[in-house]
Design a protein around this motif. Structure first.
Motif, PDB file in Angstrom:
ATOM      1  N   VAL A  52      44.328  -0.138  30.227  1.00 51.60           N
ATOM      2  CA  VAL A  52      44.358  -1.594  30.238  1.00 51.60           C
ATOM      3  C   VAL A  52      44.979  -2.027  31.569  1.00 51.60           C
ATOM      4  O   VAL A  52      45.990  -1.465  31.987  1.00 51.60           O
ATOM      5  N   ASP A  53      44.360  -2.983  32.251  1.00 51.50           N
ATOM      6  CA  ASP A  53      44.970  -3.462  33.487  1.00 51.50           C
ATOM      7  C   ASP A  53      45.777  -4.731  33.215  1.00 51.50           C
ATOM      8  O   ASP A  53      45.799  -5.239  32.085  1.00 51.50           O
ATOM      9  N   ARG A  54      46.446  -5.241  34.224  1.00 52.28           N
ATOM     10  CA  ARG A  54      47.358  -6.375  34.034  1.00 52.28           C
ATOM     11  C   ARG A  54      46.630  -7.640  33.592  1.00 52.28           C
ATOM     12  O   ARG A  54      47.243  -8.551  33.028  1.00 52.28           O
ATOM     13  N   ALA A  90      47.355   4.813  37.177  1.00 62.66           N
ATOM     14  CA  ALA A  90      48.337   3.733  37.303  1.00 62.66           C
ATOM     15  C   ALA A  90      48.490   3.314  38.767  1.00 62.66           C
ATOM     16  O   ALA A  90      48.667   2.124  39.066  1.00 62.66           O
ATOM     17  N   ALA A  91      48.420   4.269  39.693  1.00 59.19           N
ATOM     18  CA  ALA A  91      48.507   3.955  41.117  1.00 59.19           C
ATOM     19  C   ALA A  91      47.317   3.108  41.559  1.00 59.19           C
ATOM     20  O   ALA A  91      47.459   2.204  42.392  1.00 59.19           O
ATOM     21  N   GLY A 140      43.393  -2.302  41.762  1.00 57.92           N
ATOM     22  CA  GLY A 140      42.140  -1.872  41.165  1.00 57.92           C
ATOM     23  C   GLY A 140      41.957  -2.394  39.759  1.00 57.92           C
ATOM     24  O   GLY A 140      42.908  -2.743  39.057  1.00 57.92           O
ATOM     25  N   ASP A 141      40.721  -2.450  39.349  1.00 61.02           N
ATOM     26  CA  ASP A 141      40.332  -2.846  38.000  1.00 61.02           C
ATOM     27  C   ASP A 141      40.520  -1.665  37.041  1.00 61.02           C
ATOM     28  O   ASP A 141      40.647  -0.519  37.472  1.00 61.02           O
ATOM     29  N   ALA A 142      40.519  -1.951  35.754  1.00 60.98           N
ATOM     30  CA  ALA A 142      40.590  -0.869  34.766  1.00 60.98           C
ATOM     31  C   ALA A 142      39.460   0.134  34.962  1.00 60.98           C
ATOM     32  O   ALA A 142      39.643   1.345  34.777  1.00 60.98           O
ATOM     33  N   VAL A 143      38.280  -0.340  35.367  1.00 63.12           N
ATOM     34  CA  VAL A 143      37.155   0.563  35.617  1.00 63.12           C
ATOM     35  C   VAL A 143      37.418   1.423  36.848  1.00 63.12           C
ATOM     36  O   VAL A 143      37.075   2.615  36.864  1.00 63.12           O
ATOM     37  N   ASP A 144      38.019   0.859  37.899  1.00 65.54           N
ATOM     38  CA  ASP A 144      38.398   1.664  39.057  1.00 65.54           C
ATOM     39  C   ASP A 144      39.325   2.805  38.641  1.00 65.54           C
ATOM     40  O   ASP A 144      39.150   3.956  39.046  1.00 65.54           O
ATOM     41  N   ALA A 145      40.324   2.460  37.837  1.00 65.98           N
ATOM     42  CA  ALA A 145      41.265   3.479  37.368  1.00 65.98           C
ATOM     43  C   ALA A 145      40.547   4.536  36.542  1.00 65.98           C
ATOM     44  O   ALA A 145      40.850   5.733  36.651  1.00 65.98           O
ATOM     45  N   ALA A 146      39.564   4.120  35.737  1.00 68.82           N
ATOM     46  CA  ALA A 146      38.825   5.074  34.911  1.00 68.82           C
ATOM     47  C   ALA A 146      38.052   6.070  35.761  1.00 68.82           C
ATOM     48  O   ALA A 146      37.993   7.264  35.450  1.00 68.82           O
ATOM     49  N   VAL A 147      37.452   5.609  36.846  1.00 63.43           N
ATOM     50  CA  VAL A 147      36.721   6.512  37.739  1.00 63.43           C
ATOM     51  C   VAL A 147      37.673   7.539  38.344  1.00 63.43           C
ATOM     52  O   VAL A 147      37.401   8.746  38.352  1.00 63.43           O
ATOM     53  N   ALA A 148      38.808   7.065  38.837  1.00 63.72           N
ATOM     54  CA  ALA A 148      39.785   7.976  39.445  1.00 63.72           C
ATOM     55  C   ALA A 148      40.315   8.978  38.426  1.00 63.72           C
ATOM     56  O   ALA A 148      40.450  10.174  38.727  1.00 63.72           O
TER      57      ALA A 148
END
Length: 527
Positions: A347-349, A35-36, A42-50
């Motif tokens: 899901v991103d915004r 979420a941060a 960041g994109d949903a994919v960025d969040a997935a990597v983290a």
């Protein structure tokens, strides 16, 4: 004498609705990390990597860089889905003769294969397959990521430097695998005391007992600085291969250097007036399509909740689909095996979505630690049947067939990303949730709280005791039915996590009995 008792205990995970992004994961800290990332643009994919790397630190017995998995990606601007499968492979030098069959008995873990002498395909260095998680995460990031690879690994590095917090749940999980962990000196040194007890001496409910993950932190730092290719061709690869070969395993530098991942067109599943996108090969996606195709002709949904006829159809379709899977695709894991995977949905915004599942296969994988890297290694070789001549028989340089089932679904103005952990129980959970949200238009929260059943190939149907007596009675007409509670450990059913977007509003939920799981939305966005 008959007694009818009423029970007052209920467990709920309320769902919050927001215009911002949402991460639903099996560990709340990982969800907060994702979420941060979304909050930082960041994109949903960025969040997935983290989240992927954070989960490998926070739940190291479930997944990690030395495992494999699959993901579904939805790109809102393209109105298009992408499938990415990065399962484990058997090493090129693997010798099937190294796994002699025992005279009798079944394997000691998830799959009822014929037993191998000393369970060498189940745990230990010979059970280690070529990992794919880092390749999968980096392939997705290269295609759709906005933030740097280096920055996305920093939260996981921070958690690894802090060490693994041993609360009551972590202590329970470690205790359940103590005997297996004691067989590898490095795993025993990390997780056990005196080689026989979980590392929980002096533990209290409020204690901050932590297991050092300093070697893992160093590896993640190297991976952040050098990039994902280091895992397959650089210093990390060399150290990992040296450790595995020193312990007697087959993994080689050639195995790692030749590993590759490519996007695939999703398996498109038309179901009544909805559409689902799933991974097309070597996963449970094809079995989900088979199940839903049968269900469409078995019953007509009516009302707000599935009735006895619907549940009878669920059971019949699942049983038929698994009969087909087991005779043609070859995976036969035990239906009551413990959950040993992790799933998260994002899901991103903007409406981009990721449904991602990753695993070491068994709980704690091979129960072997690479001492130079601090990585807990997978036991992907156990996915293969050690007996020759079968669809999934053990062979060198062969891809593993997985039970993972990440899905993107849509009906009308609603789109959802769901998946689960839990071995062969994964697909039935995904099927149930998909039916609840498309056949009955259930809100996400109601779908996740609704009782389910499992019919994934065992001798009996496993039914949530909170299903109505009418449904239990109907299921019992043609099946042996065992009723059980949804519990914290072990899970009788799969452990799902999902997000849903409707009219530009997002929400998420996780398995209600998961003690660590939660859905977290980015801060500073209207909720």
């Amino acid at each position: 004498m008959n007694h009818n008792f009423s029970r007052s205990q209920t467990i709920r995970k309320p769902v919050s609705i927001t215009t911002g992004g949402v991460v639903a994961a099996q560990h709340v800290k990982a969800a907060e990390i994702g979420a941060a990332v979304l909050e930082d643009g960041g994109d949903a994919v960025d969040a997935a990597v983290a989240v992927s790397f954070a989960m490998g630190v926070l739940e190291p017995w479930m997944s990690g860089p030395a495992g494999g998995g699959a993901m579904m990606i939805w790109r809102e601007d393209e109105q298009k889905g992408y499938a990415l499968t990065y399962g484990m492979k058997s090493p090129k030098a693997l010798d099937p003769k190294a796994f002699p069959l025992a005279k009798d008995g079944k394997a000691a873990d998830l799959f009822p294969w014929k037993s191998v002498v000393d369970d060498k395909n189940v745990q230990g260095p010979l059970s280690i397959a070529v990992p794919g998680t880092v390749a999968g995460a980096s392939t997705a990031h290269q295609a759709f990521g906005k933030m740097s690879w280096h920055d996305l690994l920093q939260p996981a590095i921070k958690e690894a430097k802090a060490g693994l917090h041993v609360d009551w749940y972590a202590a329970l999980v470690i205790a359940s695998a103590t005997r297996a962990l004691s067989a590898d000196p490095d795993a025993a040194a990390l997780f056990l005391e005196d080689g026989q007890w979980p590392t929980i001496a002096g533990w209290t409910a409020l204690s901050e007992k932590r297991i050092s993950l300093s070697k893992f932190a160093d590896t993640l730092s190297q991976l952040a600085e050098a990039g994902p290719q280091d895992f397959y061709r650089g210093d990390i690869a060399a150290a990992m291969v040296r450790d595995v070969q020193d312990k007697g395993g087959f993994l080689s530098m050639e195995d790692l250097a030749s590993y590759s991942v490519n996007f695939e067109s999703p398996l498109e599943i038309s179901y009544r007036d909805s559409r689902l996108l799933a991974t097309p090969t070597l996963t449970a996606g094809p079995t989900l399509k088979d199940t839903l195709g049968q269900m469409e002709n078995m019953f007509t949904p009516s009302g707000k909740n599935p009735n006895a006829e619907a549940f009878q159809s669920y059971a019949a379709a699942l049983k038929a689909a698994y009969t087909q899977r087991l005779t043609t695709m070859g995976d036969q894991d035990a239906p009551h095996s413990p959950s040993c995977t992790t799933h998260f949905s994002i899901v991103d915004r903007h409406g981009n979505m990721v449904s991602m599942t990753q695993t070491l296969l068994s709980l704690f994988g091979s129960r072997v630690i690479s001492p130079s890297t601090g990585l807990l290694m997978n036991n992907g070789i156990m996915w293969f049947d050690p007996e020759p001549g079968h669809p999934n028989s053990l062979a060198p340089d062969k891809k593993c067939l997985m039970n993972v089932c990440p899905v993107i679904g849509e009906k009308g103005n609603r789109r959802f990303a769901i998946g689960a952990s839990g071995g062969r129980k994964i697909m039935p959970a995904v099927m149930h949730l998909s039916s609840f949200m498309t056949d009955y238009d259930m809100p996400l929260e109601e779908a996740f709280h609704h009782p389910r059943m499992d019919a994934s190939g065992g001798d009996a149907i496993i039914a949530d005791e909170n299903l109505s007596p009418e449904i239990i009675k109907a299921l019992s007409r043609d099946n042996t039915v065992a009723t059980t509670k949804r519990t914290v450990f072990p899970y009788a059913f799969a452990c799902p996590a999902g997000v849903l977007r409707e009219k530009n509003l997002n929400m998420g939920c996780t398995e209600i009995m998961s003690p660590w799981g939660d859905a977290v939305s980015e801060k500073g966005v209207n909720s």
